[in-house]
Every structure is written in structure tokens, then in C-alpha cells.
Design an enzyme around this catalytic site. Sequence first.
Site, PDB file in Angstrom:
ATOM      1  N   TRP A  47       0.822  -1.221   0.000  1.00 50.90           N
ATOM      2  CA  TRP A  47       0.000   0.000   0.000  1.00 50.90           C
ATOM      3  C   TRP A  47       0.854   1.268   0.000  1.00 50.90           C
ATOM      4  CZ3 TRP A  47      -4.450  -1.180   4.082  1.00 50.90           C
ATOM      5  CH2 TRP A  47      -5.173  -2.296   3.628  1.00 50.90           C
ATOM      6  N   LYS A  48       2.153   1.118   0.202  1.00 49.28           N
ATOM      7  CA  LYS A  48       3.076   2.270   0.236  1.00 49.28           C
ATOM      8  C   LYS A  48       2.567   3.320   1.234  1.00 49.28           C
ATOM      9  CE  LYS A  48       4.610   1.042  -4.339  1.00 49.28           C
ATOM     10  NZ  LYS A  48       5.215   1.442  -5.622  1.00 49.28           N
ATOM     11  N   HIS A 106      12.852  -2.368  -1.072  1.00 48.75           N
ATOM     12  CA  HIS A 106      12.063  -1.833  -2.193  1.00 48.75           C
ATOM     13  C   HIS A 106      12.864  -0.722  -2.875  1.00 48.75           C
ATOM     14  CE1 HIS A 106       8.886   0.128  -4.456  1.00 48.75           C
ATOM     15  NE2 HIS A 106       8.194  -0.988  -4.318  1.00 48.75           N
ATOM     16  N   GLU A 145      11.267  -6.243  -9.495  1.00 48.61           N
ATOM     17  CA  GLU A 145      10.519  -5.017  -9.749  1.00 48.61           C
ATOM     18  C   GLU A 145      11.375  -4.060 -10.580  1.00 48.61           C
ATOM     19  OE1 GLU A 145       7.103  -4.556  -6.616  1.00 48.61           O
ATOM     20  OE2 GLU A 145       8.749  -3.194  -6.241  1.00 48.61           O
ATOM     21  N   GLY A 153       4.596   2.067 -10.948  1.00 48.07           N
ATOM     22  CA  GLY A 153       3.743   3.242 -10.901  1.00 48.07           C
ATOM     23  C   GLY A 153       3.638   3.989 -12.211  1.00 48.07           C
ATOM     24  N   GLY A 203       1.370  -2.447  -6.235  1.00 50.91           N
ATOM     25  CA  GLY A 203       1.170  -1.149  -5.613  1.00 50.91           C
ATOM     26  C   GLY A 203      -0.229  -0.626  -5.898  1.00 50.91           C
ATOM     27  N   GLY A 204      -0.351   0.195  -6.932  1.00 48.62           N
ATOM     28  CA  GLY A 204      -1.597   0.911  -7.232  1.00 48.62           C
ATOM     29  C   GLY A 204      -2.847   0.040  -7.242  1.00 48.62           C
TER      30      GLY A 204
HETATM   31  P1  13P Z   1       2.694  -0.385  -8.937  1.00 46.13           P
HETATM   32  O1  13P Z   1       1.901  -1.686  -8.944  1.00 46.13           O
HETATM   33  O2  13P Z   1       1.900   0.777  -8.512  1.00 46.13           O
HETATM   34  O3  13P Z   1       3.432  -0.204 -10.225  1.00 46.13           O
HETATM   35  O4  13P Z   1       3.816  -0.576  -7.796  1.00 46.13           O
HETATM   36  C1  13P Z   1       4.614  -1.691  -7.809  1.00 46.13           C
HETATM   37  C2  13P Z   1       5.409  -1.752  -6.556  1.00 46.13           C
HETATM   38  O5  13P Z   1       6.321  -0.981  -6.359  1.00 46.13           O
HETATM   39  C3  13P Z   1       5.030  -2.753  -5.549  1.00 46.13           C
HETATM   40  O6  13P Z   1       5.966  -2.854  -4.533  1.00 46.13           O
END
Ligand code: 13P
Length: 267
Positions: free
Chosen positions: A10-11, A95, A182, A188, A249-250
Amino acid sequence: MRTPIMAGNWKMNCDNEEAAALAKGVVDAVGQVADCQVVLCPPATALTTVAECIKGSKIQLGAQNMFWEEKGAFTGELSAKMLLSCGCSFVIIGHSERRGRFGAVAEDFTEELRRVFGDTDASVNRKLKAALAAGLTPIVCVGELISERQAGMTDAIVSDQVRAALDGVEADALPDIVIAYEPVWAIGTGEVCDAQEANRVCGLIRKVVGDIGGASRAEAMRVLYGGSVKPDNIDELIAQPEIDGGLVGGASLKADSFAALVNAAAK
Ligand code: 13P
């Protein structure tokens, strides 16, 4: 067969009220799903809130970072023991954002400001060992910048990050570690890595792990892909033999899109 993992990072999103609503939405949708480990990684401030919401479901809790010491004068840091006491069983380590290796960032985000995010290969290695010693499952992130990919350095960068992260780790512990590939340029941005290429790099990671600790241990390890994973690209990604799930993430910030990813991985 390796059990897939779908982890939502969820950052820096969701206050406690929003975190509870999102966690409840995920529990309602996929709280009892079999054949896929589901992990929610809210910000540290919402760990106990989310722990409460997922009680009685199969969903597991993860943190987004940790420090390697058990306790002491480390203002602002959190130990593995503290994360365990919040109900965590997973922790994301290294990360790219924590390593200060962002993709597109605002112009005023200078090198000096990036140093606030201070992870290096050495700190990732220490955190990984401390997580394993405490019984947390580490999700270690590796991946190249767009400039490194364009320079043909992807394989060298990723292999070096994996070797550095695993330096000195007992071979028998390797199956307990999760590695997430990643590519920084895919995070993102909406620009997902081509599924065959993501599969190739995840296979490379497994080969590097095999060279360190033997092929059978590498075969048991889960390797995830992360970077613009969405309901409309998950099927192709998860069909790849070397990709054992996603770090998202998103698309993990809405219960319905995250549930669609979980269901695709659990098929
Ligand atoms: P997104 O799915 O938003 O591209 O983010 C990926 C991420 O950094 C998951 O740790």
C-alpha cells in the site's frame, strides 16, 4: 508446485479509517481463498488496524520495511520483534523506493533528498538476515533502472542485487525467502514489463539462487513480479512458469482490483 503469493504494497497510502475499509473489502472478497497466499502490507501506522480486520481470514500481514537491530537508540525505526507483535508474518525489504532508486520523480527531488531513503545492498542483507532470524518471511526487492536496462546491464544489476542480499544466508533458509523482481521503470508508470521478459529475469534470479544454494532450494523459492500489475495483465504474467505471483502497488488500493489479481493467481 509453489503456492503463489499476491502481496499488496500500500506504500504511503491509507490512514487508519481507510486502511480498515480496504482490508475489510479484501477480506469480504478473497478472505478464504485457497491456493494463493494473500498478504497486505499497509503503512506501519495501520498494521494493528489491518491485523484486527483480517482476523479469522486466511489473509496475512506484512510490513514495508524494518531495521535489523532488536531495540535501542534508533529513532523512527521498527524491529522485527515489533512487527511480529503487530501480527506481521512478512516484511518487504529493499524496495527500490527505500533504496532511493525511483523512476520518474519530481524535479526538486535532488540526490540529497533521495538519501532520506537509505537502503543499500549491505543494509538489505542485514535486514534480510534479521527478518529470517526472527521468523518473518522477507520479500526482497530487486530491479534495474531504465538507464541500466538501456545500457544492457539488467542481468548484471539484478544478479548482483540478489547475490548481495543473500550474502552469508544459510542455504537451508533460501526456500523461506521471497524475491520480487521489480524493474524500477515499471513501478507506478502503467508500463508493465513484457511477460516473457519478466519471466526471463525471474528465471535468472532463480538460477543465481541455485548457484548459491542448489537447484532444489531455488526451485522451492517464490519469485514475484512487481511493476504496474493490473487485472488486465495478470493472466499473462501469472501464466509464466518462473513468476509465482505479484507485488502490487496501485492496483492493491482498491479491493475489487486486488481481489481480481488474487483470483487470477489462485486459479
Ligand atoms: P505499482 O503496482 O503501482 O506499479 O507498484 C509496484 C510496486 O512498487 C510494488 O511494490
